[in-house]
Write a protein that holds these residues in place. Structure first.
Motif, short mmCIF file in Angstrom:
data_model
loop_
_atom_site.label_atom_id
_atom_site.label_comp_id
_atom_site.label_asym_id
_atom_site.label_seq_id
_atom_site.Cartn_x
_atom_site.Cartn_y
_atom_site.Cartn_z
N ASN A 1 43.24 27.28 72.70
CA ASN A 1 44.14 26.38 72.35
C ASN A 1 44.98 25.66 73.29
O ASN A 1 45.33 26.30 74.42
CB ASN A 1 45.33 27.29 71.31
N LEU A 2 45.31 24.40 72.81
CA LEU A 2 46.32 23.64 73.76
C LEU A 2 47.67 23.56 73.11
O LEU A 2 48.46 22.74 73.54
CB LEU A 2 45.54 22.17 73.82
N LEU B 1 53.13 30.74 68.49
CA LEU B 1 53.14 32.09 68.32
C LEU B 1 51.75 32.69 68.11
O LEU B 1 51.72 33.80 68.98
CB LEU B 1 53.87 32.39 66.88
N GLY B 2 50.88 32.20 67.43
CA GLY B 2 49.74 32.88 67.50
C GLY B 2 49.38 34.18 66.60
O GLY B 2 49.08 35.22 67.16
N ILE B 3 49.54 33.86 65.03
CA ILE B 3 49.54 35.11 64.35
C ILE B 3 48.04 35.56 64.32
O ILE B 3 47.99 36.81 63.91
CB ILE B 3 49.86 34.57 62.88
N SER B 4 47.15 34.96 64.09
CA SER B 4 45.61 35.32 64.28
C SER B 4 45.11 36.40 65.30
O SER B 4 44.44 37.43 65.14
CB SER B 4 44.73 34.32 64.12
N TYR C 1 51.18 32.14 74.88
CA TYR C 1 50.35 33.30 75.45
C TYR C 1 50.83 33.54 76.85
O TYR C 1 50.61 34.85 77.09
CB TYR C 1 48.90 32.74 75.75
N HIS C 2 51.57 32.73 77.43
CA HIS C 2 51.84 33.22 79.02
C HIS C 2 52.76 34.34 78.96
O HIS C 2 52.85 35.36 79.85
CB HIS C 2 52.36 32.01 79.52
N PHE D 1 56.75 40.12 66.56
CA PHE D 1 56.55 40.02 65.24
C PHE D 1 57.54 41.08 64.34
O PHE D 1 56.95 41.58 63.44
CB PHE D 1 55.01 40.46 64.95
N SER D 2 58.67 40.99 64.75
CA SER D 2 59.66 41.99 64.06
C SER D 2 61.02 41.43 64.26
O SER D 2 61.23 40.90 65.22
CB SER D 2 59.53 43.56 64.53
N ALA D 3 61.57 41.07 63.18
CA ALA D 3 62.98 40.71 63.02
C ALA D 3 63.96 41.88 63.04
O ALA D 3 65.20 41.44 62.61
CB ALA D 3 63.22 40.00 61.69
#
Length: 266
Positions: free
Chosen positions: A94-95, A99-102, A121-122, A179-181
């Protein structure tokens, strides 16, 4: 005056919090522990910034593995989750990614995330699962590094079990930090909402309304709903136990209307 008031709004705190997806582990639990096969997924949308052409070329280069572009098929949610449960690898070139949920969904069911060392991702992924960004900046650079990418995929696929301990660590880190609030929810729990003015209360509701917006579906965390209900109750108690005040009465009415508006969108 403001410094005397409790709450993240009045103290102007910045609360680092993740996207509220605590439910995802439970959602995917039926797909955890499934038998794996030599399956590699492209779970992203088909768009120029996702570079699906790289994935399609990899399919030609590595015929010993099964490559699936999920959006090439009209999958039900159950079918998609089954593919995640059976896959060994989720691939990204991806460019654009905030977040990237998948990739997180894949990690929850032990699918290795192979991601470029760029964008979100970094920060979010361990070195074990990142490859150099310049390998897939575009299709030209990919072709120059095609062998490197193929070798990396081969390593993940042929030595899948070796990466499972790091993957468990990766999944825990993603859950806790991204992924947690929980940090926000705990802050709200400690906040005396009754100390907020009507305008501040509306701002707080609006913030929770927006942070819980996931893919166009509004989902208010149950704990937030509970705290809002308690706040409405406290405002009502203050209203009936104090001398009549038009301002206090209007604040209660407005706060209640805001809360009902939020619930109507859940």
């Amino acid at each position: 005056h403001n410094e005397d008031k409790a709450g993240l709004l009045m103290n102007k705190k910045v609360i680092k919090t993740g996207w509220p997806m605590e439910y995802m582990d439970t959602t995917l639990s039926p797909y955890q522990g499934m038998a794996k096969r030599d399956l590699i997924l492209f779970p992203h949308r088909i768009a120029p910034e996702k570079q699906v052409e790289i994935f399609r070329d990899l399919k030609e280069q590595l015929p010993q593995y099964e490559f699936v572009v999920c959006q090439d098929q009209q999958l039900t949610k159950n079918e998609y989750h089954n593919l995640l449960g059976e896959a060994k690898l989720v691939f990204s070139a991806n460019l654009q990614e905030t977040l990237g949920i998948s990739c997180y969904e894949g990690a929850l069911v032990d699918a290795i995330p192979m991601v470029p060392d760029r964008l979100s991702y970094h920060e979010m992924y361990l070195d074990e699962f990142k490859y150099p960004s310049d390998w897939t900046v575009d299709f030209t650079t990919y072709k120059a590094h095609r062998k490197d990418v193929c070798d990396k995929i081969g390593d993940y696929m042929e030595n899948y079990n070796k990466y499972l301990p790091a993957l468990k660590k990766q999944t825990f880190m993603l859950t806790e930090e991204f992924f947690s609030a929980e940090p926000l929810l705990m802050n709200l729990k400690e906040t005396q909402l009754t100390s907020l003015s009507n305008k501040e209360f509306h701002s707080l509701c609006h913030m929770m309304f927006m942070i819980s917006n996931a893919g166009g579906t509004f989902m208010i965390h149950p704990n937030v709903q509970l705290w809002l209900r308690k706040d409405i109750s406290r405002r009502f108690e203050a209203l009936i136990t104090s001398p009549y005040s038009p301002t206090l009465f209007q604040e209660f009415i407005d706060a209640h209307a805001t809360y009902q508006n939020i619930l109507s969108h859940t």
